[in-house]
Design a protein around this motif. Structure first.
Motif, PDB file in Angstrom:
ATOM      1  N   SER A   1       8.711  11.274  -9.898  1.00 55.42           N
ATOM      2  CA  SER A   1       8.959  12.278 -10.086  1.00 55.42           C
ATOM      3  C   SER A   1      10.058  12.842  -9.077  1.00 55.42           C
ATOM      4  O   SER A   1       9.743  14.074  -9.942  1.00 55.42           O
ATOM      5  N   GLY A   2      10.590  12.410  -8.569  1.00 54.70           N
ATOM      6  CA  GLY A   2      11.720  13.325  -8.094  1.00 54.70           C
ATOM      7  C   GLY A   2      11.550  13.903  -6.807  1.00 54.70           C
ATOM      8  O   GLY A   2      12.325  14.631  -6.190  1.00 54.70           O
ATOM      9  N   VAL A   3      10.694  13.106  -6.104  1.00 55.24           N
ATOM     10  CA  VAL A   3      10.105  13.942  -4.573  1.00 55.24           C
ATOM     11  C   VAL A   3      11.700  12.636  -3.876  1.00 55.24           C
ATOM     12  O   VAL A   3      11.593  11.933  -3.279  1.00 55.24           O
ATOM     13  N   PRO A   4      12.213  14.389  -2.677  1.00 54.35           N
ATOM     14  CA  PRO A   4      13.100  13.370  -2.606  1.00 54.35           C
ATOM     15  C   PRO A   4      12.768  12.664  -0.707  1.00 54.35           C
ATOM     16  O   PRO A   4      11.512  12.790  -0.366  1.00 54.35           O
ATOM     17  N   LYS A   5      13.217  11.871  -1.070  1.00 54.18           N
ATOM     18  CA  LYS A   5      12.669  10.298   0.699  1.00 54.18           C
ATOM     19  C   LYS A   5      11.874  10.801   1.242  1.00 54.18           C
ATOM     20  O   LYS A   5      10.734  10.681   1.983  1.00 54.18           O
ATOM     21  N   ALA A   6      12.900  12.036   2.374  1.00 53.84           N
ATOM     22  CA  ALA A   6      12.320  12.698   3.212  1.00 53.84           C
ATOM     23  C   ALA A   6      10.648  12.831   3.398  1.00 53.84           C
ATOM     24  O   ALA A   6       9.694  13.023   3.563  1.00 53.84           O
ATOM     25  N   GLU A   7      10.310  14.002   2.325  1.00 52.30           N
ATOM     26  CA  GLU A   7       9.118  14.680   1.724  1.00 52.30           C
ATOM     27  C   GLU A   7       8.449  13.773   1.603  1.00 52.30           C
ATOM     28  O   GLU A   7       7.029  13.940   1.853  1.00 52.30           O
ATOM     29  N   ARG A   8       9.442  12.372   0.546  1.00 51.58           N
ATOM     30  CA  ARG A   8       8.111  11.466   0.672  1.00 51.58           C
ATOM     31  C   ARG A   8       7.268  10.592   1.893  1.00 51.58           C
ATOM     32  O   ARG A   8       6.584  10.650   1.028  1.00 51.58           O
TER      33      ARG A   8
ATOM     34  N   VAL B   1       0.693  -1.635   0.166  1.00 53.76           N
ATOM     35  CA  VAL B   1      -0.017   0.037  -0.226  1.00 53.76           C
ATOM     36  C   VAL B   1       0.763   1.062   0.059  1.00 53.76           C
ATOM     37  O   VAL B   1       0.756   2.326  -0.895  1.00 53.76           O
ATOM     38  N   GLU B   2       2.110   1.798   0.883  1.00 56.23           N
ATOM     39  CA  GLU B   2       2.948   2.382   1.033  1.00 56.23           C
ATOM     40  C   GLU B   2       3.269   2.593  -0.157  1.00 56.23           C
ATOM     41  O   GLU B   2       3.594   3.717  -0.853  1.00 56.23           O
ATOM     42  N   ASP B   3       3.572   1.322  -0.562  1.00 56.84           N
ATOM     43  CA  ASP B   3       5.114   1.868  -2.196  1.00 56.84           C
ATOM     44  C   ASP B   3       3.535   1.785  -3.367  1.00 56.84           C
ATOM     45  O   ASP B   3       4.620   3.037  -4.017  1.00 56.84           O
ATOM     46  N   ASN B   4       2.913   1.964  -3.603  1.00 57.78           N
ATOM     47  CA  ASN B   4       1.407   2.308  -4.197  1.00 57.78           C
ATOM     48  C   ASN B   4       1.569   4.079  -4.466  1.00 57.78           C
ATOM     49  O   ASN B   4       2.017   4.494  -5.033  1.00 57.78           O
ATOM     50  N   VAL B   5       1.484   4.332  -3.083  1.00 58.18           N
ATOM     51  CA  VAL B   5       1.208   5.540  -3.528  1.00 58.18           C
ATOM     52  C   VAL B   5       2.496   6.533  -2.803  1.00 58.18           C
ATOM     53  O   VAL B   5       2.568   7.774  -3.928  1.00 58.18           O
ATOM     54  N   GLU B   6       3.340   6.062  -3.101  1.00 58.73           N
ATOM     55  CA  GLU B   6       4.911   6.282  -3.152  1.00 58.73           C
ATOM     56  C   GLU B   6       5.798   6.674  -4.572  1.00 58.73           C
ATOM     57  O   GLU B   6       6.250   7.125  -4.909  1.00 58.73           O
ATOM     58  N   LEU B   7       4.724   5.277  -5.675  1.00 59.12           N
ATOM     59  CA  LEU B   7       5.669   5.329  -6.449  1.00 59.12           C
ATOM     60  C   LEU B   7       5.652   6.712  -7.658  1.00 59.12           C
ATOM     61  O   LEU B   7       6.785   6.850  -8.120  1.00 59.12           O
ATOM     62  N   PRO B   8       3.979   7.417  -7.570  1.00 61.04           N
ATOM     63  CA  PRO B   8       4.478   8.853  -8.406  1.00 61.04           C
ATOM     64  C   PRO B   8       5.291   9.263  -7.694  1.00 61.04           C
ATOM     65  O   PRO B   8       5.615  10.164  -8.510  1.00 61.04           O
ATOM     66  N   LEU B   9       6.007   9.758  -6.498  1.00 66.16           N
ATOM     67  CA  LEU B   9       6.297  10.441  -5.868  1.00 66.16           C
ATOM     68  C   LEU B   9       7.599  10.450  -6.054  1.00 66.16           C
ATOM     69  O   LEU B   9       8.287  11.662  -7.016  1.00 66.16           O
ATOM     70  N   LYS B  10       7.852   9.192  -6.104  1.00 68.59           N
ATOM     71  CA  LYS B  10       9.480   8.771  -6.534  1.00 68.59           C
ATOM     72  C   LYS B  10       9.632   8.852  -7.543  1.00 68.59           C
ATOM     73  O   LYS B  10      11.328   9.445  -8.125  1.00 68.59           O
TER      74      LYS B  10
END
Lengths: 257, 278
Positions: free
Chosen positions: B113-120, B102-111
């Motif tokens: 598109s280059g959003v930094p990890k902490a903000e992600r 679930v969390e990886d699904n939510v994170e994928l588009p952010l990842k």
């Protein structure tokens, strides 16, 4: 208890078959069929010797390199062809044709072109193992879910990201099925390529024993191939369970619903 | 996101979509659609089945090219899936990546598109909290119920912080009770994160309950037949809002428009001002 039960189910039928074989050869004197105990002692004395390093290791090396090459080539080409309608349209008739030619038939040709060496044997094995992986990868990529593809588009998954997060995992159930098929084909082609023109390897040893009328030794080679086949399958299933854990869970969940 | 309510987020200008243009099987799915969506607005698109809702939504999302006209998002012409647009599809089980948690699904588009990890991580956490799914972050989508899966898809959409959130009949495939919960959840998320939402549905009650504004589409070839302002109280609840007299009136008004749409392709009125708008 469960472990014991599963082990029993695994070994039950082989034990019964060996029992029948034992009974059938107990008073027999058939020169061409060795008794189980004779075969067991021969197996140990033949293969647990320097023959392990001079024949088994080279054979396994050829097989593993060939499988690795088939996997990389098959998946890379499969993704390229699966993603491009034009490439599919251009290549599919040709692929069907090449696939229909048994790669063993190419051994004489490859002997002339490449010579008696490992490259020739690896080429023969790759030419057989490539197809299940390649064709399954193409099919897996082609049949990716429409909604999932649209989702990837909407969230702008492009280029390498798209392959890594959408295409490869989406096609992985079919790719794994292809690899499983390749393992079986690979073992057959390994032995055949070694029987033709070789100076070492398991296939070469079996033919050599037969020529020298060393019957129990010949049988022990066949037995070894069986064991290698089982081991490959066990290792493969363990990997498959890890890689496709999500897929089995998904299937189970949709069967419940 | 700024909350300047007069700012136009999404502008659909005379969008027309013809399938199989210039062939014998030419089908005009969408005739001419024009509307603007302002920042912070929650609008529903309602229409009879076959009114080109999905076609229109795909055009807005950049998944289909309109035959003519244009879609403008944040003053930029949309050609292909645009940054700042997120979509929640009806088929939740096919829209989440089953091989990702679930969390990886939510994170994928952010990842990607280059959003930094902490903000992600912070944004994923916030989005999952907004849909009350923090406890299921490590699960796989297929381990969750349908309603929960759709909440994951909503979390993924809001985590990418879109200018406009498009929702394509997102609750058509869940049971009635879950549906009510999800409707409240979407309104909650809309207010909490100050989103701009375009919600496509065929359910008249749902459109009135959810939106501030309901756009009724005619049947295919589609135009915007009516644009109805929903003047219900800002705080809504399934039990109270739906039993308001005003809710009934608005529901009736939208219903009449949809009935009219069913029998009048292209939305043409028999006579001008035949009383429906009175």
């Amino acid at each position: 208890m469960i472990v014991l039960k599963r082990l029993g189910m695994w070994l039950g039928l082989p034990v019964i078959l060996i029992g029948i074989w034992w009974a059938a050869t107990a008073q027999g004197t058939n020169f061409f069929v060795p008794k189980p105990d004779k075969l067991a002692t021969t197996f140990i004395s033949v293969w647990f010797s320097e023959k392990f390093f001079t024949d088994v290791v080279p054979s396994m090396g050829r097989l593993l390199i060939s499988l690795a090459v088939s996997l990389v080539l098959g998946v890379a080409l499969g993704i390229a062809i699966g993603l491009s309608r034009t490439l599919r349209w251009l290549l599919e008739p040709l692929l069907e044709f090449i696939r229909a030619v048994p790669s063993t038939i190419l051994i004489p040709v490859l002997l002339l072109l490449i010579g008696i060496n490992d490259t020739m044997k690896i080429t023969v094995i790759v030419l057989g193992c490539l197809w299940p992986v390649l064709l399954n990868t193409i099919e897996g990529v082609r049949s990716l879910d429409e909604v999932l593809k649209n989702t990837a588009l909407v969230y702008r998954l492009r280029g390498f990201d798209r392959i890594r997060y959408l295409v490869l995992p989406g096609a992985s159930p079919l790719i794994m099925a292809g690899i499983r098929h390749s393992l079986a084909v690979g073992l057959i082609l390994l032995v055949v390529s070694e029987m033709f023109a070789s100076t070492d390897g398991i296939g070469y040893s079996i033919i050599n024993f037969q020529n020298r009328i060393a019957i129990p030794e010949m049988w022990s080679g066949i037995f070894l191939l069986g064991i290698i086949g089982v081991l490959l399958s066990v290792v493969f299933q363990a990997i498959q369970k890890r890689v496709l854990g999500w897929y089995y869970g998904l299937k189970e969940a949709s069967n419940d619903g | 996101m700024t909350a300047n309510k007069s700012e136009i987020r999404l502008s659909v200008q005379q969008v027309r979509k013809v399938y199989g243009a210039a062939t014998r099987n030419e089908v005009e799915a969408v005739r001419s659609l024009t509307f603007d969506l302002h920042a912070g607005e929650f609008a529903c698109l309602v229409g009879p089945s076959g009114s080109g809702k999905t076609t229109l939504l795909k055009c807005i999302a950049g998944l289909l090219d309109p035959t003519s006209g244009e879609v403008v998002l944040d003053s930029k012409h949309v050609s292909g899936p645009a940054e700042g647009m997120a979509v929640v599809f009806q088929e939740y089980s096919r829209s989440l990546f089953p091989w990702l948690s679930v969390e990886d699904n939510v994170e994928l588009p952010l990842k990607t598109s280059g959003v930094p990890k902490a903000e992600r991580k912070a944004r994923v956490k916030e989005a999952l909290e907004a849909v009350t799914l923090s406890h299921a972050a490590k699960s796989y989508p297929w381990q969750l119920s349908g309603g929960m899966q759709q909440r994951v898809a909503i979390a993924r959409a809001v985590a990418s912080n879109p200018s406009v959130l498009l929702m394509d009949e997102p609750f058509a495939a869940v049971d009635a009770q879950t549906r009510g919960e999800l409707e409240d959840l979407v309104r909650e998320v809309w207010k909490r994160l100050d989103m701009t939402i375009l919600f496509v549905t065929h359910d008249i009650d749902e459109s009135v309950y959810l939106a501030e504004r309901v756009l009724v589409l005619s049947s295919s070839p589609t135009i915007v037949q009516a644009d109805i302002h929903i003047d219900l109280p800002d705080v809504r609840s399934q039990a109270d809002t739906r039993s308001l007299h005003r809710f009934g009136e608005l529901r009736h008004q939208v219903y009449e428009e949809v009935q009219f749409a069913k029998t009048n392709p292209g939305g043409e009125r028999m006579t001008a001002h035949d009383g429906l708008h009175a």
